[in-house]
Design a protein around this motif. Structure first.
Motif, mmCIF file in Angstrom:
data_model
loop_
_atom_site.group_PDB
_atom_site.id
_atom_site.type_symbol
_atom_site.label_atom_id
_atom_site.label_comp_id
_atom_site.label_asym_id
_atom_site.label_seq_id
_atom_site.Cartn_x
_atom_site.Cartn_y
_atom_site.Cartn_z
ATOM 1 N N ALA A 77 0.807 -1.212 0.000
ATOM 2 C CA ALA A 77 0.000 0.000 0.000
ATOM 3 C C ALA A 77 0.845 1.269 0.000
ATOM 4 C CB ALA A 77 -0.925 -0.010 1.217
ATOM 5 N N ASN A 80 2.746 1.652 -3.238
ATOM 6 C CA ASN A 80 1.928 2.150 -4.344
ATOM 7 C C ASN A 80 1.575 3.624 -4.174
ATOM 8 O OD1 ASN A 80 1.892 -0.118 -5.931
ATOM 9 N ND2 ASN A 80 0.122 -1.004 -4.884
ATOM 10 N N THR A 81 1.267 4.022 -2.946
ATOM 11 C CA THR A 81 0.998 5.447 -2.698
ATOM 12 C C THR A 81 2.184 6.278 -3.162
ATOM 13 O OG1 THR A 81 -0.533 5.124 -0.874
ATOM 14 C CG2 THR A 81 0.721 7.154 -0.863
ATOM 15 N N TYR A 84 2.384 6.288 -7.056
ATOM 16 C CA TYR A 84 1.413 7.220 -7.645
ATOM 17 C C TYR A 84 1.844 8.669 -7.417
ATOM 18 C CZ TYR A 84 -1.944 3.369 -8.169
ATOM 19 O OH TYR A 84 -2.558 2.215 -8.526
ATOM 20 N N SER A 85 2.226 8.983 -6.188
ATOM 21 C CA SER A 85 2.465 10.409 -5.918
ATOM 22 C C SER A 85 3.809 10.886 -6.476
ATOM 23 C CB SER A 85 2.326 10.738 -4.429
ATOM 24 O OG SER A 85 2.669 9.660 -3.621
ATOM 25 N N TYR A 150 -1.381 2.112 -12.845
ATOM 26 C CA TYR A 150 -0.401 3.117 -12.439
ATOM 27 C C TYR A 150 -0.519 4.355 -13.324
ATOM 28 C CZ TYR A 150 2.142 -0.036 -9.266
ATOM 29 O OH TYR A 150 2.491 -0.852 -8.236
ATOM 30 N N SER A 222 -3.528 11.173 -3.781
ATOM 31 C CA SER A 222 -3.376 9.852 -4.390
ATOM 32 C C SER A 222 -4.410 8.881 -3.806
ATOM 33 C CB SER A 222 -1.962 9.315 -4.175
ATOM 34 O OG SER A 222 -1.770 8.972 -2.819
ATOM 35 N N SER A 223 -5.046 9.245 -2.677
ATOM 36 C CA SER A 223 -6.097 8.401 -2.112
ATOM 37 C C SER A 223 -7.276 8.286 -3.079
ATOM 38 C CB SER A 223 -6.573 8.986 -0.788
ATOM 39 O OG SER A 223 -7.145 10.249 -1.005
ATOM 40 N N TYR A 234 -2.336 -3.153 -7.002
ATOM 41 C CA TYR A 234 -2.247 -1.727 -7.297
ATOM 42 C C TYR A 234 -2.804 -0.848 -6.191
ATOM 43 C CZ TYR A 234 -1.152 -3.254 -11.997
ATOM 44 O OH TYR A 234 -0.563 -3.843 -13.072
ATOM 45 N N GLU A 236 -3.454 1.490 -3.114
ATOM 46 C CA GLU A 236 -2.626 2.381 -2.316
ATOM 47 C C GLU A 236 -3.206 2.415 -0.907
ATOM 48 O OE1 GLU A 236 -4.485 5.431 -1.563
ATOM 49 O OE2 GLU A 236 -5.852 3.990 -2.481
ATOM 50 N N TYR A 261 0.211 7.420 6.698
ATOM 51 C CA TYR A 261 0.269 8.700 5.966
ATOM 52 C C TYR A 261 1.080 9.728 6.760
ATOM 53 C CZ TYR A 261 -3.215 7.947 2.228
ATOM 54 O OH TYR A 261 -3.862 7.537 1.119
#
Lengths: 283, 263
Positions: A77, A80-81, A84-85, A150, A222-223, A234, A236, A261
């Protein structure tokens, strides 16, 4: 507050001779502070007595459920976060720079395009943009965002981030003194050479603190990948927490994800303010 | 790219280092330069003096086209810069410029400041560019500061680095735009000493300045400007020592004795 005003009402105006004053300003301040403590203690006592702590712990901090999140909360998780970010941030920075340069271009249509883009995408909720991306393949038959899930997530964050980044970078470019460009040009550099070697590096330095804050905000946005309907590998943080919370009918995973977070965002926020201070000193 | 052709087209065999003919410059409705004619010969040092707002800085900035003249001609070594076809970047390589505010690149060390344009513009090798940079830093007396950043230097040192940066490009002409006006009084001397040395070596210089002693001692010619025109242009000793025009006389009286108040 009310007690305070009733208590002070009879007292004369400030500066009354000591003998006649019922309450000196210092006395008033002490009473005010005491009242604030009383209120605080009352609220805490009320919460401690009224809240079902056991039930709360069972729902939000159940060790067995928390253990279930391990180690995927980090290995899948959080990873992936960050994908993405960071992906969104890199592209948002590049496109933001392009839009900032267009915004400052002497070619009028470039300015129009940049202004339109910036105004539109700063004015829309990020969620709307993600929903739009979700429906893109329906609108354009056979179209697929490169990079799969992604790619979609990064595209969404790029669209949102580049609009904000463009404005930040424009401010940065304009903050570089005119004399820098003049000095570069008078050494025989072309306009673009002067931009690349002299102006842009200085502008980037100027915008590092605000850009760090923008990265934090992208990380939180990104959430919204949640709404792309992503699956297992995939997911996050938010989607991960949400899925596990449903599975166990328990909110503990959401708390775990929240803490995860904060592990990233708080140090970054601290870093941004440190950089800001350092820059303040440097100039 | 167009430079060789332009140089071939040169009308006169570059008798003047720079020649300015009937130069006008407007900023909107404001006419800052109202027809300037003058020339600087190779090896000459020309100081431009005059009250603020007289157009001296604008004139200097028109010489390397940091300001686009509204009309008129600027001819550098026989190449007409005001010709729209001329490669302005190539022409600017021949003209060094020193600014009132130094304008060093703050994100680079002193050495990098002097190296960058040699590398990117002249295409010199890194080793050669560094060697030339060090020579020029040596010449202006700041070689010891090669690895410092501009912010760590005094104003006088920064301005000398700026001079070295311009010199490293082997300019045919150096422009100085009030080079000592932003300096603390005790630092002015260092910069003027460097400029004096340059003049002695035969560098062609066009200097906008308020330093009357420097103008009188170093300049071959002094140009007095007021209200966008050249009022007086002649040998330094004559313009400063025995001015012919009333406006020059009253300006010099005010500059040489600030307590003096007449019009």
């Amino acid at each position: 507050m009310t007690e305070k005003s009733t208590a002070t009402e009879p007292s004369g105006p400030a500066g009354t001779p000591p003998g006649r004053a019922r309450l000196s300003p210092r006395k008033k301040q002490q009473i005010s502070r005491a009242v604030q403590y009383v209120v605080l203690v009352a609220v805490v006592v009320f919460l401690v007595l009224r809240i079902d702590w056991g039930g709360l712990a069972q729902n939000f901090a159940k060790p067995e459920v928390a253990a279930e999140t391990w180690p995927e909360v980090f290995t899948v998780a959080l990873k992936n976060t960050i994908i993405y970010s960071v992906g969104g941030f890199v592209f948002a920075f590049l496109f933001g720079l392009i839009f900032a340069l267009m915004r400052l271009s002497s070619v009028l249509p470039y300015r129009w395009i940049a202004i339109a883009y910036i105004e539109i995408f700063r004015g829309l909720p990020a969620l709307l943009i993600f929903l739009f991306i979700l429906f893109l393949p329906l609108a354009l038959r056979g179209f697929e965002v490169p990079g799969g899930t992604y790619g979609q997530g990064i595209l969404g964050l790029t669209i949102v981030g580049s609009a904000y980044m463009a404005e930040t970078l424009r401010a940065g470019l304009q903050a570089v003194p005119k004399g820098q460009m003049e000095a570069a040009r008078s050494l025989g550099m072309s306009h673009s050479r002067a931009m690349i070697s002299i102006v842009i590096p200085q502008a980037v330095r100027i915008v590092i603190p605000p850009t760090t804050n923008q990265f934090v905000s992208l990380l939180k946005d990104s959430s919204l990948v949640l709404f792309l309907g992503v699956t297992s590998e995939y997911v996050e943080l938010t989607k991960f927490g949400n899925d596990l919370a449903s599975t166990f009918s328990n909110a503990t995973p959401i708390l775990v994800v929240g803490v995860t977070y904060l592990l990233v965002t708080i140090p970054l926020g601290y870093l941004a303010s440190r950089l800001e201070k350092r820059q303040g000193r440097g100039r | 790219m167009a430079t060789p052709a332009k140089e071939a087209k040169a009308v006169t065999p570059a008798a003047h280092a720079v020649e300015i003919r009937n130069l006008h410059k407007h900023f909107g409705k404001l006419e800052v330069l109202k027809g300037i004619d003058f020339a600087v010969d190779p090896g000459q040092v020309v100081c431009v003096i005059g009250p603020s707002g007289s157009g001296k800085s604008t004139l200097l900035r028109c010489v390397n086209l940091l300001e686009q003249p509204t009309s008129g001609r600027v001819v550098l070594e026989g190449v007409e810069l005001t010709d729209p076809d001329v490669d302005i970047d190539a022409a600017r390589r021949r003209v060094g410029m020193v600014f009132q505010q130094f304008n060093l690149f703050p994100h680079m060390t002193v050495l990098q400041n002097v190296v960058i344009a040699q590398r990117r513009v002249l295409g010199r090798s890194a080793a050669e560019a560094r060697r030339i940079a060090r020579e020029n830093l040596e010449k202006v007396g700041v070689a010891a500061k090669a690895d410092a950043y501009p912010a760590q230097l005094s104003g006088g040192q920064q301005q000398r680095v700026a001079i070295a940066r311009a010199l490293a490009m082997n300019p045919a002409l150096m422009l100085f735009d009030e080079p000592t006006s932003a300096l603390d009084p005790e630092l002015v001397g260092d910069v003027l000493t460097v400029m004096r040395k340059l003049a002695e070596e035969g560098m062609t210089m066009l200097v906008v300045t308020h330093e009357m002693a420097f103008a009188r001692d170093v300049a071959d010619r002094v140009v007095f400007m007021d209200g966008g025109v050249i009022v007086e242009d002649g040998p330094a000793a004559q313009v400063i020592g025995a001015p012919r025009h009333e406006r020059t006389k009253s300006f010099l009286r005010r500059v040489l004795d600030p307590t003096h108040t007449d019009v």
